[in-house]
Design an enzyme around this catalytic site. Structure first.
Site, PDB file in Angstrom:
ATOM      1  N   ARG A  97       4.990   9.103 -18.587  1.00  0.00           N
ATOM      2  CA  ARG A  97       6.363   8.631 -18.365  1.00  0.00           C
ATOM      3  C   ARG A  97       6.868   8.984 -16.969  1.00  0.00           C
ATOM      4  O   ARG A  97       7.898   8.473 -16.540  1.00  0.00           O
ATOM      5  CB  ARG A  97       7.292   9.205 -19.444  1.00  0.00           C
ATOM      6  CG  ARG A  97       7.066   8.511 -20.784  1.00  0.00           C
ATOM      7  CD  ARG A  97       7.693   9.257 -21.934  1.00  0.00           C
ATOM      8  NE  ARG A  97       9.142   9.162 -21.984  1.00  0.00           N
ATOM      9  CZ  ARG A  97       9.877   9.718 -22.943  1.00  0.00           C
ATOM     10  NH1 ARG A  97       9.288  10.384 -23.920  1.00  0.00           N
ATOM     11  NH2 ARG A  97      11.176   9.594 -22.937  1.00  0.00           N
ATOM     12  N   HIS A 131       2.084   4.026 -20.931  1.00  0.00           N
ATOM     13  CA  HIS A 131       3.524   3.802 -21.026  1.00  0.00           C
ATOM     14  C   HIS A 131       3.960   2.658 -20.110  1.00  0.00           C
ATOM     15  O   HIS A 131       4.834   1.875 -20.455  1.00  0.00           O
ATOM     16  CB  HIS A 131       4.265   5.089 -20.670  1.00  0.00           C
ATOM     17  CG  HIS A 131       5.744   4.964 -20.746  1.00  0.00           C
ATOM     18  ND1 HIS A 131       6.406   4.713 -21.918  1.00  0.00           N
ATOM     19  CD2 HIS A 131       6.688   5.029 -19.771  1.00  0.00           C
ATOM     20  CE1 HIS A 131       7.704   4.632 -21.668  1.00  0.00           C
ATOM     21  NE2 HIS A 131       7.894   4.827 -20.392  1.00  0.00           N
ATOM     22  N   ASP A 171      13.606  -0.699 -26.938  1.00  0.00           N
ATOM     23  CA  ASP A 171      14.267  -0.768 -25.642  1.00  0.00           C
ATOM     24  C   ASP A 171      13.718  -1.964 -24.868  1.00  0.00           C
ATOM     25  O   ASP A 171      12.744  -2.596 -25.275  1.00  0.00           O
ATOM     26  CB  ASP A 171      14.127   0.538 -24.845  1.00  0.00           C
ATOM     27  CG  ASP A 171      12.675   0.945 -24.636  1.00  0.00           C
ATOM     28  OD1 ASP A 171      11.820   0.060 -24.466  1.00  0.00           O
ATOM     29  OD2 ASP A 171      12.411   2.159 -24.626  1.00  0.00           O
ATOM     30  N   LYS A 194      18.825  -0.324 -24.859  1.00  0.00           N
ATOM     31  CA  LYS A 194      19.012   1.135 -24.912  1.00  0.00           C
ATOM     32  C   LYS A 194      19.281   1.652 -23.507  1.00  0.00           C
ATOM     33  O   LYS A 194      18.625   1.239 -22.555  1.00  0.00           O
ATOM     34  CB  LYS A 194      17.735   1.764 -25.471  1.00  0.00           C
ATOM     35  CG  LYS A 194      17.701   3.270 -25.449  1.00  0.00           C
ATOM     36  CD  LYS A 194      16.317   3.811 -25.764  1.00  0.00           C
ATOM     37  CE  LYS A 194      15.482   3.987 -24.523  1.00  0.00           C
ATOM     38  NZ  LYS A 194      14.178   4.647 -24.774  1.00  0.00           N
ATOM     39  N   ARG A 196      19.876   5.301 -21.102  1.00  0.00           N
ATOM     40  CA  ARG A 196      19.816   6.766 -21.025  1.00  0.00           C
ATOM     41  C   ARG A 196      20.634   7.216 -19.832  1.00  0.00           C
ATOM     42  O   ARG A 196      20.632   6.547 -18.802  1.00  0.00           O
ATOM     43  CB  ARG A 196      18.379   7.233 -20.767  1.00  0.00           C
ATOM     44  CG  ARG A 196      17.529   7.445 -21.978  1.00  0.00           C
ATOM     45  CD  ARG A 196      16.217   8.088 -21.561  1.00  0.00           C
ATOM     46  NE  ARG A 196      15.134   7.730 -22.439  1.00  0.00           N
ATOM     47  CZ  ARG A 196      14.858   8.355 -23.577  1.00  0.00           C
ATOM     48  NH1 ARG A 196      15.590   9.375 -23.969  1.00  0.00           N
ATOM     49  NH2 ARG A 196      13.852   7.970 -24.318  1.00  0.00           N
ATOM     50  N   ASP A 221       7.194   0.618 -30.801  1.00  0.00           N
ATOM     51  CA  ASP A 221       7.330   1.394 -29.560  1.00  0.00           C
ATOM     52  C   ASP A 221       5.966   1.938 -29.150  1.00  0.00           C
ATOM     53  O   ASP A 221       5.047   1.998 -29.972  1.00  0.00           O
ATOM     54  CB  ASP A 221       8.338   2.540 -29.741  1.00  0.00           C
ATOM     55  CG  ASP A 221       9.131   2.804 -28.471  1.00  0.00           C
ATOM     56  OD1 ASP A 221       8.642   2.446 -27.374  1.00  0.00           O
ATOM     57  OD2 ASP A 221      10.240   3.375 -28.565  1.00  0.00           O
ATOM     58  N   GLY A 228      14.572  10.384 -30.415  1.00  0.00           N
ATOM     59  CA  GLY A 228      15.935   9.939 -30.078  1.00  0.00           C
ATOM     60  C   GLY A 228      16.053   8.417 -30.059  1.00  0.00           C
ATOM     61  O   GLY A 228      16.989   7.843 -30.632  1.00  0.00           O
ATOM     62  N   THR A 229      15.109   7.756 -29.410  1.00  0.00           N
ATOM     63  CA  THR A 229      15.137   6.288 -29.309  1.00  0.00           C
ATOM     64  C   THR A 229      15.076   5.665 -30.700  1.00  0.00           C
ATOM     65  O   THR A 229      15.832   4.741 -31.030  1.00  0.00           O
ATOM     66  CB  THR A 229      13.928   5.804 -28.479  1.00  0.00           C
ATOM     67  OG1 THR A 229      13.989   6.425 -27.199  1.00  0.00           O
ATOM     68  CG2 THR A 229      13.903   4.292 -28.326  1.00  0.00           C
TER      69      THR A 229
HETATM   70  C1  R5P Z   1      10.713   4.651 -23.696  1.00  0.00           C
HETATM   71  O1  R5P Z   1      10.706   4.076 -22.656  1.00  0.00           O
HETATM   72  C2  R5P Z   1       9.546   4.624 -24.646  1.00  0.00           C
HETATM   73  O2  R5P Z   1       9.169   3.332 -24.975  1.00  0.00           O
HETATM   74  C3  R5P Z   1       9.885   5.378 -25.900  1.00  0.00           C
HETATM   75  O3  R5P Z   1      10.942   4.724 -26.561  1.00  0.00           O
HETATM   76  C4  R5P Z   1      10.305   6.767 -25.584  1.00  0.00           C
HETATM   77  O4  R5P Z   1       9.317   7.351 -24.788  1.00  0.00           O
HETATM   78  C5  R5P Z   1      10.470   7.572 -26.844  1.00  0.00           C
HETATM   79  O5  R5P Z   1      10.988   8.825 -26.510  1.00  0.00           O
HETATM   80  P1  R5P Z   1      11.982   9.567 -27.492  1.00  0.00           P
HETATM   81  O6  R5P Z   1      11.313   9.543 -28.847  1.00  0.00           O
HETATM   82  O7  R5P Z   1      12.112  10.947 -26.924  1.00  0.00           O
HETATM   83  O8  R5P Z   1      13.271   8.818 -27.485  1.00  0.00           O
END
Ligand code: R5P
Length: 314
Positions: A97, A131, A171, A194, A196, A221, A228-229
């Site tokens: 990431r 990612h 997202d 979404k 942040r 995802d 959180g997402t």
């Molecule tokens: C975000 O860009 C990715 O696709 C995932 O949604 C994210 O890495 C998930 O992270 P977390 O579970 O901490 O929200």
């Protein structure tokens, strides 16, 4: 012609390496890894690997930094033991990431990982669902990126009646990827917008593109880290009339309180792969695991034979 395949596992996910070995019909190469009181790590390859085609299996998982160091040291040990070719097999790529300089004076750490792997002596990399695609371009050595979508889709199709489902990108970044799932499953899609604020793990869902009312929503995802997402998207979809919410994600990072959040949430199920080990406390009924070890074994065999990897997806 390269000599035999050698499968070497770091400490991160030996069970996954063993499954790969079973699919390939080979024994795991014996190694020992020691951590001294000064926290230095020693790795010794305990078998002859001269002229071999060596594959080091080490996904990124806790403790992340130790795992990275152990991987680099193992590659270095193989180099000095005269392995002919070394492939770093990273089912989940470390620091994936951190792939861009989106704030002042920060590191592009995924790029640093690429440099470290090359410097240690990796000749190739085999990974799954990065990612972001630019990470592949951080390397000057070949990188094969496998996709979990065919395996996850087969599992979803075999285990559920998908007739009233809608796939949801958690997202906008995932919106590009979700098309592949929608084509395979012949389902409509929706996208959660979404946002942040900086680096926080409290994403906010601000809008929904598409329709989920009266449908079963399945969030797709690439990874679930803090959850959180996923939590935000699930609540948002319920608010918009989804009759049930499930999720499928490639990499079960499941850091912090993620498992407890999933257990306490209205999510009916979460389908993940085994790119990252699930410690016993993370193995809850709601989390279904599909193995991608056979696909990795097929890719390793294809790399060894010099045959096509893309054909594995057809
Ligand atoms: C975000 O860009 C990715 O696709 C995932 O949604 C994210 O890495 C998930 O992270 P977390 O579970 O901490 O929200």
């Amino acid at each position: 012609m390269l000599d035999t395949i050698r499968i070497i596992s770091g400490s991160a996910h030996p069970a996954f390496a063993d499954q790969i070995c079973r699919h390939l019909g080979v024994e795991r190469c014996k190694t020992r890894s020691l951590r001294f009181s000064n926290e230095n790590i020693l790795v010794q390859i305990e078998e002859n690997v001269r002229e071999s085609d060596a594959f080091v299996i080490q996904p990124s998982c806790a403790p992340v930094s130790d795992g990275i160091m152990e991987l680099l040291i193992t590659i270095d040990a193989l180099k000095h033991a005269s392995a002919k070719r070394i492939t770093a097999v990273l089912p989940y790529f470390p620091y994936a990431r951190s792939d861009k300089k989106d704030q002042p004076r920060i590191s592009i750490t995924a790029r640093l990982m690429a440099d470290l792997l090359e410097t240690a002596g990796a000749d190739r990399v085999l990974t799954m669902d990065l990612h972001s695609p630019q990470v592949q371009g951080f390397f000057r050595i070949p990188v094969d990126q496998l996709r979990a979508a065919p395996i996850l889709c087969d599992h979803l199709r075999d285990s559920r009646d998908l007739s009233d489902y809608v796939l949801v990108a958690g997202d906008v970044g995932e919106a590009k990827e979700i098309g592949g799932y929608a084509n395979r499953l012949n389902l409509p899609i929706a996208i959660v917008d979404k946002r942040r604020d900086g680096d926080d793990e409290k994403p906010r869902a601000v809008a929904l593109i598409g329709d989920v009312a009266g449908k079963r929503a399945l969030i797709i995802d690439d990874e679930i880290a803090s959850g959180g997402t996923l939590m935000e998207a699930a609540a948002f979809l319920q608010k918009h009339g989804a009759v049930s919410v499930e999720a499928a994600a490639v990499h079960p990072v499941l850091s912090g309180q993620a498992v407890q959040r999933i257990a306490d949430s209205p999510l009916r199920s979460v389908v993940v792969t085994d790119t990252i080990p699930l410690t016993p406390e993370k193995q809850i009924d709601k989390i279904e695991v599909c193995s991608v070890s056979q696909l990795f074994a097929g890719a390793i065999q294809a790399i060894h034979n010099g045959s096509s990897i893309s054909s594995l997806f057809r």
